[in-house]
Write a protein that holds these residues in place. Structure first.
Motif, PDB file in Angstrom:
ATOM      1  N   CYS A 113       1.186  -1.094  -0.129  1.00 37.81           N
ATOM      2  CA  CYS A 113      -0.352   0.085   0.238  1.00 37.81           C
ATOM      3  C   CYS A 113       1.101   1.670   0.045  1.00 37.81           C
ATOM      4  O   CYS A 113       1.515   1.725   0.644  1.00 37.81           O
ATOM      5  N   THR A 114       0.941   2.348  -0.685  1.00 38.67           N
ATOM      6  CA  THR A 114       1.562   3.683  -0.385  1.00 38.67           C
ATOM      7  C   THR A 114       0.170   5.388   0.089  1.00 38.67           C
ATOM      8  O   THR A 114       1.117   5.624  -0.354  1.00 38.67           O
ATOM      9  N   SER A 115      -0.836   4.248   0.075  1.00 44.03           N
ATOM     10  CA  SER A 115      -1.409   5.326   1.210  1.00 44.03           C
ATOM     11  C   SER A 115      -2.115   6.022  -0.321  1.00 44.03           C
ATOM     12  O   SER A 115      -2.336   7.598   0.213  1.00 44.03           O
ATOM     13  N   CYS A 116      -1.999   5.693  -1.296  1.00 45.09           N
ATOM     14  CA  CYS A 116      -2.795   7.019  -2.558  1.00 45.09           C
ATOM     15  C   CYS A 116      -4.549   7.010  -2.787  1.00 45.09           C
ATOM     16  O   CYS A 116      -4.792   8.448  -2.922  1.00 45.09           O
ATOM     17  N   GLY A 117      -5.025   6.095  -1.290  1.00 43.34           N
ATOM     18  CA  GLY A 117      -6.526   6.791  -1.239  1.00 43.34           C
ATOM     19  C   GLY A 117      -7.335   6.373  -2.484  1.00 43.34           C
ATOM     20  O   GLY A 117      -8.449   6.992  -1.914  1.00 43.34           O
ATOM     21  N   ILE A 118      -7.614   5.758  -3.295  1.00 44.41           N
ATOM     22  CA  ILE A 118      -7.739   5.281  -4.576  1.00 44.41           C
ATOM     23  C   ILE A 118      -9.400   4.464  -4.070  1.00 44.41           C
ATOM     24  O   ILE A 118     -10.646   4.190  -4.037  1.00 44.41           O
ATOM     25  N   CYS A 119      -8.867   3.828  -3.266  1.00 42.76           N
ATOM     26  CA  CYS A 119     -10.133   2.530  -2.662  1.00 42.76           C
ATOM     27  C   CYS A 119     -10.747   3.281  -1.358  1.00 42.76           C
ATOM     28  O   CYS A 119     -11.695   2.763  -1.262  1.00 42.76           O
ATOM     29  N   ALA A 120     -10.170   4.597  -0.654  1.00 43.83           N
ATOM     30  CA  ALA A 120     -10.807   5.356   0.172  1.00 43.83           C
ATOM     31  C   ALA A 120     -11.812   5.850  -1.045  1.00 43.83           C
ATOM     32  O   ALA A 120     -13.219   6.291  -0.498  1.00 43.83           O
ATOM     33  N   LYS A 121     -11.976   6.440  -1.646  1.00 48.55           N
ATOM     34  CA  LYS A 121     -12.938   7.326  -2.646  1.00 48.55           C
ATOM     35  C   LYS A 121     -13.650   6.297  -3.504  1.00 48.55           C
ATOM     36  O   LYS A 121     -14.524   7.008  -3.956  1.00 48.55           O
ATOM     37  N   VAL A 122     -13.739   5.516  -4.269  1.00 44.81           N
ATOM     38  CA  VAL A 122     -14.298   3.823  -4.634  1.00 44.81           C
ATOM     39  C   VAL A 122     -14.744   3.641  -3.956  1.00 44.81           C
ATOM     40  O   VAL A 122     -16.156   3.130  -4.090  1.00 44.81           O
ATOM     41  N   CYS A 123     -15.378   3.425  -2.576  1.00 46.13           N
ATOM     42  CA  CYS A 123     -15.690   3.035  -1.654  1.00 46.13           C
ATOM     43  C   CYS A 123     -17.271   3.122  -1.497  1.00 46.13           C
ATOM     44  O   CYS A 123     -17.155   4.703  -0.698  1.00 46.13           O
ATOM     45  N   PRO A 124     -17.977   2.731  -1.944  1.00 46.19           N
ATOM     46  CA  PRO A 124     -20.530   3.558  -1.937  1.00 46.19           C
ATOM     47  C   PRO A 124     -19.977   3.629  -0.596  1.00 46.19           C
ATOM     48  O   PRO A 124     -20.577   4.648   0.056  1.00 46.19           O
ATOM     49  N   PRO A 125     -19.922   2.720   0.749  1.00 43.93           N
ATOM     50  CA  PRO A 125     -20.150   3.294   1.841  1.00 43.93           C
ATOM     51  C   PRO A 125     -19.182   3.846   3.254  1.00 43.93           C
ATOM     52  O   PRO A 125     -19.764   3.922   3.966  1.00 43.93           O
TER      53      PRO A 125
ATOM     54  N   CYS B 297     -16.456   3.237   4.062  1.00 38.70           N
ATOM     55  CA  CYS B 297     -15.655   2.845   5.509  1.00 38.70           C
ATOM     56  C   CYS B 297     -14.656   2.116   5.452  1.00 38.70           C
ATOM     57  O   CYS B 297     -14.128   1.810   6.513  1.00 38.70           O
ATOM     58  N   ILE B 298     -13.694   3.172   4.800  1.00 35.75           N
ATOM     59  CA  ILE B 298     -12.349   3.274   4.655  1.00 35.75           C
ATOM     60  C   ILE B 298     -11.606   4.263   5.044  1.00 35.75           C
ATOM     61  O   ILE B 298     -12.156   5.199   4.343  1.00 35.75           O
ATOM     62  N   TRP B 299     -10.567   4.856   5.956  1.00 42.43           N
ATOM     63  CA  TRP B 299      -9.873   6.022   5.722  1.00 42.43           C
ATOM     64  C   TRP B 299      -8.333   6.041   6.208  1.00 42.43           C
ATOM     65  O   TRP B 299      -8.382   4.852   7.030  1.00 42.43           O
ATOM     66  N   ILE B 300      -7.498   7.060   5.714  1.00 41.74           N
ATOM     67  CA  ILE B 300      -6.564   6.210   5.357  1.00 41.74           C
ATOM     68  C   ILE B 300      -5.260   7.246   6.276  1.00 41.74           C
ATOM     69  O   ILE B 300      -5.893   8.314   5.754  1.00 41.74           O
ATOM     70  N   VAL B 301      -4.517   7.247   6.995  1.00 40.90           N
ATOM     71  CA  VAL B 301      -3.564   8.615   7.666  1.00 40.90           C
ATOM     72  C   VAL B 301      -1.878   7.982   6.589  1.00 40.90           C
ATOM     73  O   VAL B 301      -1.640   7.470   7.008  1.00 40.90           O
ATOM     74  N   ARG B 302      -1.544   9.509   5.939  1.00 38.23           N
ATOM     75  CA  ARG B 302      -0.480   9.207   5.351  1.00 38.23           C
ATOM     76  C   ARG B 302       0.365   9.704   5.767  1.00 38.23           C
ATOM     77  O   ARG B 302       0.420   9.681   6.691  1.00 38.23           O
TER      78      ARG B 302
END
Length: 248
Positions: free
Chosen positions: A82-94, A96-101
């Protein structure tokens, strides 16, 4: 009146008797090798018990079974994918993902590595968008569906998974997703072959440059004391000389 009920009870009684008959046949197996008991599924042609005795028995999960995602740890590089790019958090419909880089302590610039990674399993709908859109294959869908906890434990701490709980080695990913793992290896090999071909082409181009320079350097230099050709001066047009003569 009541014949349907009697037929239903007869089916139940037949399955009840067949269950013990199948178990007795399994126990008195004379082949010398005790074969594992086959897992039963519900079917009109099934004999005996029609349910899986969970948790003593478990049905094998299909490869594309999706449950709570997990982060892949690269065992070869000993680092997170993981490079903490944040794409997974952006496309997540509900959402439920949040990242601290991670941040460099000196330059205060972001580092391509997650410092904290959280997934709230209470609202995750296991759609798999995060794994599908991840450009680094750093997040995959897990097969672990046994996430219950004791009432004495804090619910929030058990249902919101942090980075330490989400991270699993790539060997685990290869064991539950063999097809996806082989595809990743093939893509990686193709990418390395492409880079190698580009490096070889660049090396050939660099090797061809000194050849032209050496030919220019091989041109004989003039002998010492020899008269050097004077640089030609600017030539005047013939029409300008004629105009000057007429004025004189």
């Amino acid at each position: 009146m009541g014949t349907g009920i009697l037929k239903g009870l007869g089916v139940t009684l037949r399955h009840f008797i067949d269950t013990y008959a199948e178990d007795l046949k399994y126990i008195l197996n004379k082949s010398g090798v005790q074969q594992p008991r086959p897992l039963r599924r519900q079917s009109p042609k099934n004999r005996g018990l029609v349910t899986v005795e969970y948790p003593r028995e478990r049905l094998p999960l299909p490869e594309n079974f999706r449950y709570v995602p997990f982060l892949v740890y690269d065992t070869e590089k000993q680092d997170d994918k993981c490079t903490s790019c944040g794409i997974c958090a952006k496309v997540c419909p509900p959402q439920c993902i949040w990242i601290v880089r991670t941040e460099d302590p000196i330059t205060k610039r972001p580092v391509p590595q997650p410092k904290e990674f959280y997934i709230d399993t209470t609202i995750c709908m296991n759609c798999g968008y995060c794994a599908e859109f991840c450009p680094f294959d750093a997040i995959k869908m897990d097969h672990d569906y046994e996430l219950s906890y004791y009432p004495t434990q804090e619910p929030h701490a058990r249902l919101v998974h942090d980075k330490s709980r989400l991270t699993k080695p790539d060997t685990y990913h290869a064991s539950i997703h063999p097809t996806d793992w082989h595809r990743e290896l093939a893509d990686r090999a193709a990418e390395e072959a492409k880079k190698k071909a580009a490096a070889e082409a660049k090396a050939k181009a660099e090797a061809a440059k000194p050849a032209g320079g050496a030919a220019a350097a091989a041109k004989p230099a003039p002998a010492p004391g020899a008269a050097q050709p004077s640089a030609p001066g600017p030539e005047k047009p013939a029409q300008a000389d004629a105009d000057k003569g007429s004025r004189e």
